[in-house]
Design a protein around this motif. Structure first.
Motif, mmCIF file in Angstrom:
data_model
loop_
_atom_site.group_PDB
_atom_site.id
_atom_site.type_symbol
_atom_site.label_atom_id
_atom_site.label_comp_id
_atom_site.label_asym_id
_atom_site.label_seq_id
_atom_site.Cartn_x
_atom_site.Cartn_y
_atom_site.Cartn_z
ATOM 1 N N UNK A 106 47.637 67.025 62.605
ATOM 2 C CA UNK A 106 47.863 66.732 64.013
ATOM 3 C C UNK A 106 47.685 68.023 64.811
ATOM 4 N N UNK A 107 46.734 68.020 65.735
ATOM 5 C CA UNK A 107 46.394 69.260 66.444
ATOM 6 C C UNK A 107 47.523 69.733 67.354
ATOM 7 N N UNK A 108 48.359 68.841 67.815
ATOM 8 C CA UNK A 108 49.425 69.230 68.742
ATOM 9 C C UNK A 108 50.635 69.803 68.014
ATOM 10 N N UNK A 109 51.131 69.078 67.001
ATOM 11 C CA UNK A 109 52.350 69.493 66.311
ATOM 12 C C UNK A 109 52.088 70.383 65.101
ATOM 13 N N UNK A 110 50.871 70.330 64.548
ATOM 14 C CA UNK A 110 50.576 71.094 63.346
ATOM 15 C C UNK A 110 50.979 70.386 62.068
ATOM 16 N N UNK A 163 55.058 69.328 56.339
ATOM 17 C CA UNK A 163 54.707 70.634 56.881
ATOM 18 C C UNK A 163 53.387 71.147 56.310
ATOM 19 N N UNK A 164 53.044 70.687 55.100
ATOM 20 C CA UNK A 164 51.779 71.068 54.474
ATOM 21 C C UNK A 164 51.035 69.810 54.041
ATOM 22 N N UNK A 165 49.776 70.001 53.720
ATOM 23 C CA UNK A 165 48.952 68.878 53.278
ATOM 24 C C UNK A 165 49.500 68.258 51.999
ATOM 25 N N UNK A 166 49.913 69.079 51.039
ATOM 26 C CA UNK A 166 50.396 68.561 49.765
ATOM 27 C C UNK A 166 51.728 67.849 49.897
ATOM 28 N N UNK A 167 52.623 68.365 50.745
ATOM 29 C CA UNK A 167 53.912 67.704 50.928
ATOM 30 C C UNK A 167 53.703 66.306 51.490
ATOM 31 N N UNK A 168 52.865 66.191 52.519
ATOM 32 C CA UNK A 168 52.584 64.881 53.102
ATOM 33 C C UNK A 168 51.942 63.956 52.074
ATOM 34 N N UNK A 169 50.983 64.472 51.311
ATOM 35 C CA UNK A 169 50.269 63.658 50.327
ATOM 36 C C UNK A 169 51.185 63.203 49.198
ATOM 37 N N UNK A 170 52.072 64.089 48.716
ATOM 38 C CA UNK A 170 52.962 63.724 47.616
ATOM 39 C C UNK A 170 54.014 62.720 48.067
ATOM 40 N N UNK A 171 54.493 62.831 49.298
ATOM 41 C CA UNK A 171 55.424 61.819 49.813
ATOM 42 C C UNK A 171 54.731 60.458 49.874
ATOM 43 N N UNK A 172 53.505 60.470 50.342
ATOM 44 C CA UNK A 172 52.723 59.231 50.428
ATOM 45 C C UNK A 172 52.525 58.624 49.034
ATOM 46 N N UNK A 173 52.212 59.470 48.061
ATOM 47 C CA UNK A 173 51.965 58.996 46.692
ATOM 48 C C UNK A 173 53.223 58.382 46.085
ATOM 49 N N UNK A 174 54.362 59.082 46.222
ATOM 50 C CA UNK A 174 55.617 58.588 45.651
ATOM 51 C C UNK A 174 55.985 57.238 46.259
ATOM 52 N N UNK A 175 55.872 57.119 47.582
ATOM 53 C CA UNK A 175 56.225 55.869 48.249
ATOM 54 C C UNK A 175 55.315 54.728 47.804
ATOM 55 N N UNK A 176 54.037 55.024 47.529
ATOM 56 C CA UNK A 176 53.106 53.977 47.109
ATOM 57 C C UNK A 176 53.453 53.440 45.731
#
Length: 490
Positions: free
Chosen positions: A412-416, A462-475
Motif C-alpha cells: 500500500x503506497x500510502x501506509x507502507x 509490516x513486511x511482505x512475508x508477515x502478510x503472506x504467512x498470515x494469509x497462508x495460515x488462515x487459508x
C-alpha cells in the motif's frame, strides 16, 4: 443500494452508486467526480477503487489506484462502469429474485435441461405468472443472473467429476444439517460448492474433504489430563484405556467411549478416535468428547468443552486462542509449521524421548533445567528435533511457501503496509479486487444461498512475508488458532 434505488438509476440511464457503497475493485467514472473531473485522465479511464473508509459520520474517504484519495460528503452519487453496477445489483438480491432463481434451477435439474441465457428470462416470466409472483424488472434481471450462477455451480459440482461426487447424505452429515428438511436444488448446489471449496483448499485430490491428518497434530492430551477428566466416568463402571492418542475410557454398559483432545475436535480426530476404539475391540454407539472447541458433531457425539469442566488445574498445554491477523514472530512461525502438517512437540519432551535410554534420570533432569522448552519440529526419519524455521522473516523458508501456494502480495503506497491474498481468492480477472472479506468458503448459518458468514481473505503485515504467512495460515487453519502461551510471550 436497495432495489428501488437500483431501478431508478437504471431507468434514468445513469449507472450511479452512493459513495459509501463502493468496494475495493469498483470502477468509477472520474468525470462524475466533482474533485477529479478536471484530471487529464478523467475522460480516458476509470478510477479503480483501492480502499474505502468512513472517516467521519459525514465523510467517506476513497483511495483510487494511480490517483489521489478523495473525501466525499456522505451520499455523494458517482457514475460507475456497467460491470461494477451489475455486481452491486446482484449483491442485493431480494427474496423474490432468489425464489425465482431457485425455481428455474429446480426445473432445469429435474428435467435435465441447460440454464441458457436465451431461455432463462422466459422461464422467469413464466414462473411469475404460474405462481402469481409480483416482481419488478430489476428483480427479474437479478433472478436471471442468479439462476445462471447457480447453474454454473451445479454443473461444476455434478459434471466435472461425477464419480467423485459425494452423496447428499454425506453432505448432510458433514455440515451437520437437518436430514428431515427438504433442501431445494439451489441450496444443495450451494452446499456442494462449499464442499468443493474445502476439498480444493485442503489439497486432498479426489478424497473427501477433511482436516489435517491427526497423526501430525499437536493436540494429544497428557496422561494426567485424561485421568483428571475420566475420574467421574469411572465411577459409572467405566474402564480406563491406555496406549491411545485420544481414546481415554470405555463404558461397556452404556456402549460409550470417552475421548480427550487437547485442542480442536474435528472430523479427522473423530475418525482417528473411532479407529482407536475399533482397534481396541471396544463396542461403542456413543462418543463423549472433552475438547477446547468442536467443529464436528453428530447424533452419537456428546461434547464437553474444557471451560465447562468442574475440575481445577487441568493439565492442559497452556494455549491462547489468537486471531491469525495478529500473529507475529515465533508464534506466527509455529502456526505456519502447524499449517504445513509438521510434527511438533515441546523441546523437553523431544530431548527426553531421545536420551531416556542413554542418560540417567538425574543427568536428564539436570540437562533439562538448562534448556528452554519451546515447541520444536520432529524430523520424520531420524526422530531428532530442530528449531521451527523462521518462515515470517526468512525468504529461504517463507519465500518458498509464497511460491508454492501462489500467494499474491502488494504494498500500500500510502501506509507502507503489505497485503496478501491467495491466488484462488484473488481470481483471474484483469483487474482483481483486493477485498478483505468474502463469503466463499465461509461458515453457513442458514439455508439460503447468501446466509454464509464472511471469511477474511486479505491479510496485512509490516513486511511482505508477515502478510503472506498470515494469509497462508488462515487459508489452512481458519481465522483463529490456539497458540502456546510461551510463544506469545516471546
Amino acid at each position: 443500494m436497495n432495489l428501488q434505488q437500483t431501478e431508478q438509476a437504471t431507468t434514468q440511464g445513469a449507472l450511479m452508486l452512493a459513495v459509501e457503497t463502493l468496494r475495493a475493485g469498483d470502477q468509477v467514472d472520474l468525470s462524475s467526480c466533482p474533485f477529479l473531473k478536471a484530471h487529464p485522465a478523467a475522460d480516458l479511464q476509470y478510477g479503480v477503487v483501492e480502499e474505502v473508509e468512513r472517516e467521519t459520520p459525514e465523510c467517506v474517504a476513497v483511495w483510487y489506484e494511480s490517483f489521489n484519495s478523495v473525501g466525499y460528503p456522505l451520499g455523494t452519487m458517482l457514475k460507475v462502469s456497467p460491470e461494477t453496477f451489475a455486481k452491486h445489483s446482484v449483491a442485493h438480491l431480494s427474496e423474490v429474485s432468489r425464489q425465482l432463481a431457485s425455481l428455474v434451477l429446480e426445473q432445469a435439474v429435474s428435467r435435465g435441461l441447460e440454464v441458457e441465457a436465451d431461455a432463462v428470462r422466459d422461464a422467469v416470466d413464466q414462473f411469475c405468472k404460474l405462481h402469481d409472483i409480483a416482481a419488478t424488472e430489476t428483480e427479474r434481471v437479478a433472478a436471471c443472473d442468479e439462476a445462471q450462477q447457480l447453474w454454473l455451480v451445479h454443473k461444476a459440482t455434478t459434471e466435472a467429476d461425477p464419480d467423485a461426487q459425494p452423496s447428499w447424505d454425506y453432505v448432510v452429515e458433514h455440515f451437520g444439517l437437518d436430514a428431515s428438511f427438504d433442501y431445494s436444488a439451489a441450496d444443495r448446489a450451494q452446499y456442494y460448492q462449499l464442499l468443493k471449496v474445502e476439498q480444493e483448499g485442503k489439497g486432498n485430490g479426489a478424497d473427501l474433504p477433511e482436516s489435517e491428518d491427526a497423526a501430525t497434530r499437536d493436540d494429544v492430551p497428557s496422561k494426567k489430563l485424561k485421568s483428571q477428566l475420566i475420574a467421574s466416568w469411572l465411577g459409572a463402571k467405566g474402564v480406563a484405556l491406555d496406549g491411545h492418542r485420544y481414546l481415554a475410557a470405555h463404558q461397556e454398559k452404556a456402549k460409550r467411549v470417552i475421548v480427550v483432545v487437547d485442542g480442536r475436535f474435528d472430523r479427522s480426530v473423530f475418525k482417528a478416535a473411532h479407529e482407536e476404539a475399533r482397534s481396541a475391540g471396544v463396542e461403542a454407539e456413543k462418543m463423549h468428547v472433552y475438547c477446547q472447541i468442536a467443529t464436528y458433531t453428530g447424533r452419537s457425539i456428546e461434547i464437553t468443552k474444557f471451560e465447562d469442566v468442574q475440575v481445577k488445574d487441568l493439565d492442559r498445554k497452556q494455549r491462547k486462542r489468537v486471531r491469525v491477523a495478529d500473529l507475529s514472530g515465533l508464534a506466527l512461525d509455529w502456526a505456519v509449521a502447524l499449517a504445513r502438517g509438521c510434527t511438533m512437540e515441546d523441546k523437553h519432551d523431544a530431548f527426553r524421548r531421545i536420551a531416556k535410554d542413554v542418560w540417567s534420570e538425574e543427568k536428564l533432569a539436570e540437562q533439562l533445567s538448562t534448556m528452554t522448552n519451546e515447541p520444536v519440529i520432529v524430523r520424520e526419519l531420524s526422530a531428532n528435533f530442530e528449531p521451527i524455521p523462521a518462515f515470517s522473516t526468512s525468504r529461504e523458508h517463507g519465500g518458498l511457501i509464497v511460491e508454492e501456494e501462489g500467494i499474491a502480495t502488494r504494498r500500500h503506497t500510502k501506509s507502507g503496509l503489505w497485503f496478501a491474498m491467495m491466488s484462488a481468492d484473488l481470481g483471474d480477472r484483469e483487474q482483481p479486487a483486493w477485498s478483505k472479506w468474502t463469503t466463499q468458503g465461509g461458515t453457513r448459518y442458514g439455508n439460503l444461498s447468501y446466509q454464509v458468514n464472511k471469511r477474511q481473505q486479505l491479510f496485512s503485515g509490516e513486511t511482505q512475508l508477515i502478510a503472506a504467512m498470515r494469509c497462508y495460515v488462515a487459508s489452512k487453519l481458519g481465522e483463529e488458532v490456539e497458540v502456546p502461551v510461551v510463544l506469545l510471550a516471546a
